[in-house]
Design a protein around this motif. Structure first.
Motif, PDB file in Angstrom:
ATOM      1  N   LEU A  54      25.621 -13.042 -24.213  1.00 57.40           N
ATOM      2  CA  LEU A  54      25.656 -13.652 -25.540  1.00 57.40           C
ATOM      3  C   LEU A  54      26.885 -13.251 -26.343  1.00 57.40           C
ATOM      4  N   ASN A  55      27.306 -12.021 -26.197  1.00 54.03           N
ATOM      5  CA  ASN A  55      28.379 -11.514 -27.058  1.00 54.03           C
ATOM      6  C   ASN A  55      29.776 -11.690 -26.491  1.00 54.03           C
ATOM      7  N   SER A  56      29.879 -11.967 -25.190  1.00 55.09           N
ATOM      8  CA  SER A  56      31.202 -12.034 -24.585  1.00 55.09           C
ATOM      9  C   SER A  56      31.621 -13.432 -24.133  1.00 55.09           C
ATOM     10  N   ARG A  57      30.681 -14.380 -24.064  1.00 54.34           N
ATOM     11  CA  ARG A  57      31.048 -15.667 -23.459  1.00 54.34           C
ATOM     12  C   ARG A  57      32.114 -16.403 -24.253  1.00 54.34           C
ATOM     13  N   PHE A  58      32.091 -16.301 -25.589  1.00 60.02           N
ATOM     14  CA  PHE A  58      33.115 -17.004 -26.359  1.00 60.02           C
ATOM     15  C   PHE A  58      34.448 -16.254 -26.327  1.00 60.02           C
ATOM     16  N   LEU A  60      30.524 -13.256 -33.441  1.00 59.21           N
ATOM     17  CA  LEU A  60      30.319 -14.138 -34.588  1.00 59.21           C
ATOM     18  C   LEU A  60      30.212 -15.595 -34.133  1.00 59.21           C
ATOM     19  N   TYR A  61      31.115 -15.989 -33.258  1.00 58.75           N
ATOM     20  CA  TYR A  61      31.060 -17.359 -32.740  1.00 58.75           C
ATOM     21  C   TYR A  61      29.735 -17.608 -32.022  1.00 58.75           C
ATOM     22  N   GLY A  62      29.270 -16.603 -31.289  1.00 55.80           N
ATOM     23  CA  GLY A  62      28.005 -16.743 -30.576  1.00 55.80           C
ATOM     24  C   GLY A  62      26.829 -16.916 -31.522  1.00 55.80           C
ATOM     25  N   GLN A  63      26.838 -16.185 -32.606  1.00 54.76           N
ATOM     26  CA  GLN A  63      25.760 -16.314 -33.590  1.00 54.76           C
ATOM     27  C   GLN A  63      25.746 -17.702 -34.218  1.00 54.76           C
ATOM     28  N   LYS A  64      26.928 -18.217 -34.562  1.00 54.63           N
ATOM     29  CA  LYS A  64      27.017 -19.564 -35.125  1.00 54.63           C
ATOM     30  C   LYS A  64      26.546 -20.607 -34.118  1.00 54.63           C
ATOM     31  N   TYR A  65      26.997 -20.439 -32.888  1.00 50.98           N
ATOM     32  CA  TYR A  65      26.627 -21.398 -31.839  1.00 50.98           C
ATOM     33  C   TYR A  65      25.113 -21.436 -31.635  1.00 50.98           C
ATOM     34  N   ARG A  66      24.453 -20.279 -31.589  1.00 51.96           N
ATOM     35  CA  ARG A  66      23.006 -20.241 -31.361  1.00 51.96           C
ATOM     36  C   ARG A  66      22.248 -20.876 -32.507  1.00 51.96           C
ATOM     37  N   LEU A 120      31.617 -22.364 -17.534  1.00 45.89           N
ATOM     38  CA  LEU A 120      31.628 -20.924 -17.749  1.00 45.89           C
ATOM     39  C   LEU A 120      30.248 -20.419 -18.136  1.00 45.89           C
ATOM     40  N   ASN A 121      29.595 -21.110 -19.038  1.00 43.53           N
ATOM     41  CA  ASN A 121      28.272 -20.699 -19.492  1.00 43.53           C
ATOM     42  C   ASN A 121      27.273 -20.692 -18.345  1.00 43.53           C
ATOM     43  N   ALA A 122      27.319 -21.731 -17.508  1.00 43.52           N
ATOM     44  CA  ALA A 122      26.413 -21.792 -16.361  1.00 43.52           C
ATOM     45  C   ALA A 122      26.655 -20.621 -15.414  1.00 43.52           C
ATOM     46  N   GLN A 123      27.927 -20.279 -15.186  1.00 48.42           N
ATOM     47  CA  GLN A 123      28.250 -19.152 -14.312  1.00 48.42           C
ATOM     48  C   GLN A 123      27.706 -17.836 -14.871  1.00 48.42           C
ATOM     49  N   LEU A 124      27.835 -17.660 -16.189  1.00 57.44           N
ATOM     50  CA  LEU A 124      27.343 -16.435 -16.817  1.00 57.44           C
ATOM     51  C   LEU A 124      25.826 -16.340 -16.744  1.00 57.44           C
ATOM     52  N   TRP A 125      25.131 -17.454 -16.938  1.00 55.91           N
ATOM     53  CA  TRP A 125      23.667 -17.437 -16.844  1.00 55.91           C
ATOM     54  C   TRP A 125      23.216 -17.130 -15.422  1.00 55.91           C
ATOM     55  N   ARG A 139      24.859 -15.266 -13.327  1.00 61.98           N
ATOM     56  CA  ARG A 139      25.102 -13.833 -13.166  1.00 61.98           C
ATOM     57  C   ARG A 139      23.993 -13.027 -13.845  1.00 61.98           C
ATOM     58  N   TYR A 140      23.535 -13.496 -14.994  1.00 58.64           N
ATOM     59  CA  TYR A 140      22.430 -12.837 -15.698  1.00 58.64           C
ATOM     60  C   TYR A 140      21.154 -12.899 -14.862  1.00 58.64           C
ATOM     61  N   GLU A 141      20.862 -14.059 -14.280  1.00 58.21           N
ATOM     62  CA  GLU A 141      19.673 -14.202 -13.442  1.00 58.21           C
ATOM     63  C   GLU A 141      19.718 -13.248 -12.255  1.00 58.21           C
ATOM     64  N   ARG A 142      20.915 -13.037 -11.704  1.00 64.48           N
ATOM     65  CA  ARG A 142      21.049 -12.144 -10.553  1.00 64.48           C
ATOM     66  C   ARG A 142      21.090 -10.670 -10.952  1.00 64.48           C
ATOM     67  N   GLY A 143      21.066 -10.384 -12.242  1.00 64.34           N
ATOM     68  CA  GLY A 143      21.070  -9.008 -12.710  1.00 64.34           C
ATOM     69  C   GLY A 143      22.439  -8.373 -12.743  1.00 64.34           C
ATOM     70  N   GLU A 144      23.499  -9.189 -12.687  1.00 62.15           N
ATOM     71  CA  GLU A 144      24.862  -8.657 -12.652  1.00 62.15           C
ATOM     72  C   GLU A 144      25.392  -8.328 -14.043  1.00 62.15           C
ATOM     73  N   ILE A 145      24.883  -8.993 -15.065  1.00 63.96           N
ATOM     74  CA  ILE A 145      25.266  -8.708 -16.447  1.00 63.96           C
ATOM     75  C   ILE A 145      24.005  -8.714 -17.312  1.00 63.96           C
ATOM     76  N   SER A 146      24.095  -8.079 -18.455  1.00 62.15           N
ATOM     77  CA  SER A 146      22.960  -8.028 -19.368  1.00 62.15           C
ATOM     78  C   SER A 146      22.930  -9.257 -20.269  1.00 62.15           C
ATOM     79  N   ARG A 147      21.796  -9.462 -20.890  1.00 60.11           N
ATOM     80  CA  ARG A 147      21.666 -10.554 -21.860  1.00 60.11           C
ATOM     81  C   ARG A 147      22.674 -10.386 -22.990  1.00 60.11           C
ATOM     82  N   GLU A 148      22.835  -9.145 -23.475  1.00 52.92           N
ATOM     83  CA  GLU A 148      23.746  -8.884 -24.582  1.00 52.92           C
ATOM     84  C   GLU A 148      25.190  -9.197 -24.192  1.00 52.92           C
ATOM     85  N   THR A 149      25.561  -8.850 -22.976  1.00 54.19           N
ATOM     86  CA  THR A 149      26.912  -9.155 -22.509  1.00 54.19           C
ATOM     87  C   THR A 149      27.141 -10.647 -22.465  1.00 54.19           C
TER      88      THR A 149
END
Length: 227
Positions: free
Chosen positions: A66-70, A85-91, A47-52, A54-64
């Protein structure tokens, strides 16, 4: 070709991101008292790889990302959690991981005297800076360029334009991008018109239209290209 300026990706090029990712997830799951099975880890990794991508292709923002993947990940298991919150702990846990790719420090030590070395990364600034510092690699680089601070990301040409503008005497003919990602590092280099090295230690097939100038499966093989 003589290359004097080498632009290095970080994750899975110099530092073992997969190891750091797994360690961070293990720590996160320990804090929430849930088991991290191999299947659950693979689900997150995919899932994380797919989201990254999508981010590289400009389909989602960095904030989306980081904040939505969990939220997305745990929703798959029927759980409603505080994804931010989970994202902050994970990072925080991720920033503690800095295992090197084999021979990374040897390579940098060997080529540093005759080359300008730079980092180019799409990673999170605080996370990447801590990992580079604690790995002992940061002092090999003349500068570290992070998409979060540049305001553009790989593979966008605007990212590479911004990097080039900050390197004195930069020329496309003498620059070389080294990275593991065809969709980020190699495609970005192609769009900007500079040569590239695809670091492919697992001998993955290249089914894309993006062709690197060189391909290596061991970091020390780079020395023959840049010497």
């Amino acid at each position: 070709m003589t290359y004097s300026t080498i632009l290095f990706d970080v994750d899975d090029t110099l530092l073992n991101f997969e190891a750091s990712e797994k360690q961070a997830l293990e720590k996160l799951f320990k804090t929430i008292h849930q088991p991290l099975t191999p299947a659950v880890y693979r689900d997150y990794h995919d899932l994380n790889a797919q989201l990254w991508h999508r981010y590289e292709r400009g389909e989602i923002s960095r904030e989306t990302l980081l904040n939505s993947r969990f939220n997305l990940f745990f929703a798959h298991y029927g759980q409603n959690i505080d994804g931010k919150l989970y994202g902050q702990k994970y990072r925080t846990f991720l920033s503690e991981g800095h295992d090197q790719i084999p021979q990374a420090q040897t390579l940098l030590n060997d080529i540093r005297p005759n080359h300008q070395l730079y980092v180019i990364t799409n990673g999170i600034a605080a996370t990447q800076q801590r990992r580079l510092k604690e790995s002992g690699l940061v002092n090999y680089f003349d500068d570290v360029f992070i998409s979060e601070r540049i305001g553009h990301k790989k593979p966008d040409s605007a990212f590479f334009e911004a990097v080039a503008d900050q390197i004195q005497g930069f020329t496309k003919q003498s620059a070389l991008v080294v990275g593991d990602s065809l969709t980020s590092d190699i495609l970005g280099a192609k769009h900007f018109g500079i040569d590239s090295v695809w670091f492919n230690p697992h001998h993955l097939p290249n089914a894309s239209q993006t062709k690197p100038t060189y391909e290596i499966d061991h970091l020390l093989s780079l020395e023959a290209i840049v010497s």
